[in-house]
Design a protein around this motif. Structure first.
Motif, PDB file in Angstrom:
ATOM      1  N   VAL A  87      -6.217   5.675  12.562  1.00 41.86           N
ATOM      2  CA  VAL A  87      -6.031   4.447  11.779  1.00 41.86           C
ATOM      3  C   VAL A  87      -6.245   4.792  10.310  1.00 41.86           C
ATOM      4  O   VAL A  87      -7.313   5.285   9.922  1.00 41.86           O
ATOM      5  N   LEU A  88      -5.234   4.528   9.496  1.00 47.13           N
ATOM      6  CA  LEU A  88      -5.302   4.866   8.076  1.00 47.13           C
ATOM      7  C   LEU A  88      -5.751   3.696   7.220  1.00 47.13           C
ATOM      8  O   LEU A  88      -6.470   3.871   6.239  1.00 47.13           O
ATOM      9  N   ALA A  89      -5.295   2.508   7.565  1.00 48.26           N
ATOM     10  CA  ALA A  89      -5.593   1.344   6.729  1.00 48.26           C
ATOM     11  C   ALA A  89      -5.375   0.078   7.542  1.00 48.26           C
ATOM     12  O   ALA A  89      -4.645   0.069   8.533  1.00 48.26           O
ATOM     13  N   VAL A  90      -6.042  -0.976   7.110  1.00 45.55           N
ATOM     14  CA  VAL A  90      -5.833  -2.309   7.667  1.00 45.55           C
ATOM     15  C   VAL A  90      -5.079  -3.111   6.624  1.00 45.55           C
ATOM     16  O   VAL A  90      -5.542  -3.237   5.483  1.00 45.55           O
ATOM     17  N   GLU A  91      -3.915  -3.618   6.990  1.00 48.19           N
ATOM     18  CA  GLU A  91      -3.103  -4.360   6.014  1.00 48.19           C
ATOM     19  C   GLU A  91      -3.866  -5.594   5.539  1.00 48.19           C
ATOM     20  O   GLU A  91      -4.475  -6.317   6.333  1.00 48.19           O
ATOM     21  N   GLY A  92      -3.808  -5.805   4.219  1.00 48.35           N
ATOM     22  CA  GLY A  92      -4.526  -6.925   3.623  1.00 48.35           C
ATOM     23  C   GLY A  92      -5.889  -6.554   3.081  1.00 48.35           C
ATOM     24  O   GLY A  92      -6.532  -7.366   2.430  1.00 48.35           O
ATOM     25  N   GLU A 120      -3.263  10.910   0.680  1.00 49.62           N
ATOM     26  CA  GLU A 120      -3.834  10.339  -0.530  1.00 49.62           C
ATOM     27  C   GLU A 120      -3.254   8.956  -0.754  1.00 49.62           C
ATOM     28  O   GLU A 120      -2.103   8.694  -0.399  1.00 49.62           O
ATOM     29  N   GLN A 121      -4.059   8.075  -1.335  1.00 56.55           N
ATOM     30  CA  GLN A 121      -3.564   6.757  -1.705  1.00 56.55           C
ATOM     31  C   GLN A 121      -3.084   6.810  -3.145  1.00 56.55           C
ATOM     32  O   GLN A 121      -3.821   7.233  -4.039  1.00 56.55           O
ATOM     33  N   LEU A 130       0.838  -1.190   0.000  1.00 56.10           N
ATOM     34  CA  LEU A 130       0.000   0.000   0.000  1.00 56.10           C
ATOM     35  C   LEU A 130       0.877   1.245   0.000  1.00 56.10           C
ATOM     36  O   LEU A 130       1.787   1.370   0.813  1.00 56.10           O
ATOM     37  N   LEU A 131       0.586   2.158  -0.915  1.00 56.11           N
ATOM     38  CA  LEU A 131       1.358   3.390  -1.022  1.00 56.11           C
ATOM     39  C   LEU A 131       0.474   4.576  -0.653  1.00 56.11           C
ATOM     40  O   LEU A 131      -0.593   4.766  -1.229  1.00 56.11           O
ATOM     41  N   LEU A 132       0.931   5.338   0.329  1.00 58.40           N
ATOM     42  CA  LEU A 132       0.227   6.527   0.774  1.00 58.40           C
ATOM     43  C   LEU A 132       1.152   7.720   0.631  1.00 58.40           C
ATOM     44  O   LEU A 132       2.359   7.602   0.851  1.00 58.40           O
ATOM     45  N   ARG A 133       0.590   8.859   0.285  1.00 54.08           N
ATOM     46  CA  ARG A 133       1.414  10.047   0.169  1.00 54.08           C
ATOM     47  C   ARG A 133       0.702  11.232   0.820  1.00 54.08           C
ATOM     48  O   ARG A 133      -0.518  11.331   0.813  1.00 54.08           O
ATOM     49  N   ALA A 134       1.494  12.085   1.406  1.00 60.58           N
ATOM     50  CA  ALA A 134       0.976  13.292   2.050  1.00 60.58           C
ATOM     51  C   ALA A 134       1.310  14.490   1.173  1.00 60.58           C
ATOM     52  O   ALA A 134       2.462  14.682   0.800  1.00 60.58           O
ATOM     53  N   VAL A 135       0.315  15.271   0.839  1.00 60.20           N
ATOM     54  CA  VAL A 135       0.501  16.427  -0.032  1.00 60.20           C
ATOM     55  C   VAL A 135      -0.099  17.656   0.638  1.00 60.20           C
ATOM     56  O   VAL A 135      -0.957  17.561   1.521  1.00 60.20           O
ATOM     57  N   GLU A 136       0.365  18.811   0.213  1.00 60.67           N
ATOM     58  CA  GLU A 136      -0.124  20.065   0.776  1.00 60.67           C
ATOM     59  C   GLU A 136      -1.348  20.544   0.014  1.00 60.67           C
ATOM     60  O   GLU A 136      -1.408  20.465  -1.210  1.00 60.67           O
TER      61      GLU A 136
END
Length: 605
Positions: free
Chosen positions: A571-576, A262-263, A197-203
């Protein structure tokens, strides 16, 4: 907790464990290290004096920043300090390694850390080890070796040895993504989990009415007023930055920017919004031939075409034949126009003259191209006409990692390095990045790096005064230049940021302390948490970690929405799971990715 080190990271890590996580810490430093730290502060004072002179000339006020206190000094509550020249078995035993829960070895020398880790694992197979190693490939082998040693020490009894683990980290790897992202506006700050899972933080900037639009998956932070993401200090804005606000606070907030999550995707590499302007590898025509030479060649081609057209008009022969005869005359191939009309003879003489002029131009082109290809395996010079690039000062341990990260983002870079034997020159040569060898404090060096056409300046040398002097000089050349400078002491970095922001209010300034960026990841590893990444929000840090739900009453049996605590963790995500609904109930076997403040992550223990 036992921390062994010989530089600022050891002090910052001890302060992090003691002040944020409430741990009892034993700090092991070389003899007189606590008294040897003041010269570092003295170096900061020298830089402050340089800064004061500039401020007095620009905003009419001075005042040196207060010298930062030595982190971990004074032997405060919950901390014990030992002095030892070497990390021998006796020293580690005196530090309490046999009874400790975790040991961090953060010396600047890989061999010292490895030798001490082998000894500590033998003294306490249950010990949680965290090593600072620059050699990442060696670090992987050391992790496997020490974990295997812990498993063999208990044989088949896996429960007693379950706490033992080995984590190899690098302050350079931890800090480089943040430094690179800060230098480039709009660059994504990416966090990757084990599940891909790839998450990114943007302004996100507020709209015309002051409201925030496009909240993404969630809002990670509200920024202080008029202070963009990742700025060097939180003071001086209209508000303090607010980490992990709730949805109601975000809706009611006006006039403030935000860091939004953002994902990117569930597979593949991270995406980037970096303003790259070219691909490294294949040299362009502009890098092979100078502008003057290209204009000369173009002029010669124009003359040949003009002579061919004139021959066609004068003699009336076929245009292709006219062009062919012109080339024969140009290259002095023996076909004299004896008995031909006068116009043909004059054109032949003119063609021969143009051919004589063409010879040195062709020779110059060959020599210049050969010189370019001959140095392709060496250090390249900044190409003519380069613009929109990042000037990177320093190719040491941190600079090399930053350079690699910038090239992964496809950002054009020009490096400046004073040491011809610097470790990062090999990386620059491999990536075919232009390098200017010279002292950045000398006049003309930054000009050679095309600083007047650069997009940003990133100063990451090991000397605070060098970084500050380079930034001040660059600001004289380009007052609106975006600058990011690495400073040793975090308090001094904050003071520099505030002063430069006051002196150049229209320019973007960032100040970074590598120890400030790296210490949370080391502390998290010592506490047995998998810290996936850290994102700086002004002078604060937001951590991303993987946490097992089992055993956490704040998480187990709650929905994702109920497990959220504003200002502490989310909590952002649950793995799987490809999509995590706010109504999903967290169960014992779940493993979640959380964004948390340092205190929030400590509470999750």
């Amino acid at each position: 907790m036992v921390v062994c080190g010989d530089d600022g990271l050891a002090y910052r890590l001890a302060a992090e464990l003691r002040g944020v996580h409430g741990e009892q810490v034993t700090l092991v430093v070389p003899p007189n290290e606590r008294t040897a730290r003041p010269p570092v502060v003295g170096r900061a004072r020298a830089a402050s004096a340089l800064l004061d002179r500039v401020v007095s000339a620009t905003v009419g006020r001075g005042g040196a920043p207060a010298p930062p206190a030595a982190a971990g000094g004074g032997g405060g509550t919950g901390e014990r300090v030992l002095e030892a020249a070497e990390l021998t078995e006796a020293v580690l035993a005196e530090a309490g390694v046999e009874r400790a829960a975790a040991l961090a070895l953060v010396h600047d020398d890989d061999e010292t850390n490895i030798r001490a880790a082998l000894t500590a694992r033998r003294l306490n197979p249950r010990l949680r080890l965290v090593l600072r190693l620059y050699n990442r490939r060696l670090g992987q082998h050391i992790e496997e070796l020490l974990d295997q040693a812990a498993a063999l020490a208990y044989g088949d009894d896996g429960e007693e040895g379950a706490e033992a683990s080995t984590t190899v980290l690098s302050d350079a790897d931890t800090a480089a993504p943040a430094l690179a992202a800060t230098a480039v506006a709009g660059t994504s700050k990416v966090v990757q989990t084990e599940g891909g899972l790839l998450l990114r933080a943007v302004e996100r900037l507020p709209s015309a009415d002051g409201r925030l639009t496009g909240h993404g998956l969630c809002t990670l932070a509200l920024l202080s007023g008029n202070d963009p993401a990742g700025a060097g200090g939180s003071a001086g804005g209209e508000h303090e930055p607010r980490l992990l606000p709730d949805d109601d606070e975000v809706r009611q907030t006006t006039g403030r920017g935000a860091i939004v999550l953002e994902q990117v995707s569930s597979t593949g590499g991270p995406e980037s919004a970096a303003p790259g302007r070219g691909v490294a590898g294949v040299p362009s025509l502009a890098s092979l031939f100078s502008r003057r030479l290209r204009w000369s060649l173009a002029g010669m081609v124009g003359c040949v075409v003009a002579l061919a057209v004139a021959l066609w008009v004068v003699t009336g022969i076929h245009p292709l034949s006219a062009f062919y005869l012109t080339l024969l005359d140009l290259f002095a191939i023996d076909d004299p126009a004896i008995g031909a009309p006068l116009g043909r003879q004059i054109l032949q003489l003119l063609s021969g003259l143009v051919g004589l002029l063409l010879l040195p131009v062709l020779l110059a082109a060959v020599l210049e191209a050969l010189g370019t290809f001959r140095t392709a395996s060496g250090l390249r010079k900044p190409p003519r006409g380069l613009g929109g690039h990042v000037v990177l000062l320093g190719l040491g341990k941190i600079g090399t990692r930053v350079l690699t990260r910038l090239r992964e983002l496809n950002v054009p870079v020009v490096c400046v390095e004073s040491d011809p034997e610097a470790r990062g020159l090999a990386t620059a040569r491999r990536l075919r990045v232009p390098v200017v060898l010279g002292d950045v404090t000398q006049e003309g060096v930054l000009e050679s790096a095309k600083i007047h056409r650069a997009y940003a300046l990133l100063a990451v040398t090991s000397a605070d005064t060098t970084n500050l002097e380079a930034v001040l000089y660059a600001r004289n050349v380009r007052p609106d230049l975006r600058v990011v400078l690495r400073l040793y002491d975090d308090d001094f970095a904050t003071a520099v940021y505030r002063t430069l922001r006051a002196a150049y209010p229209q320019a973007l300034t960032r100040s970074r302390s590598v120890t400030h960026l790296a210490a949370p990841a080391f502390a998290g590893a010592m506490l047995g948490r998998q810290v996936l990444g850290a994102i700086p929000v002004e002078r604060r840090v937001l951590l991303f970690a993987a946490v097992d739900v089992a055993g956490h009453p704040q998480l187990e049996g709650r929905t994702v929405r109920e497990a959220f605590r504003a200002g502490s963790w989310r909590v952002l995500a649950v793995e799987g799971r490809a999509d995590t609904s706010p109504s999903h109930v967290l169960e014992k076997g779940d493993r979640v990715v959380v964004a948390a403040t340092r205190r929030g992550l400590a509470e999750l223990r």
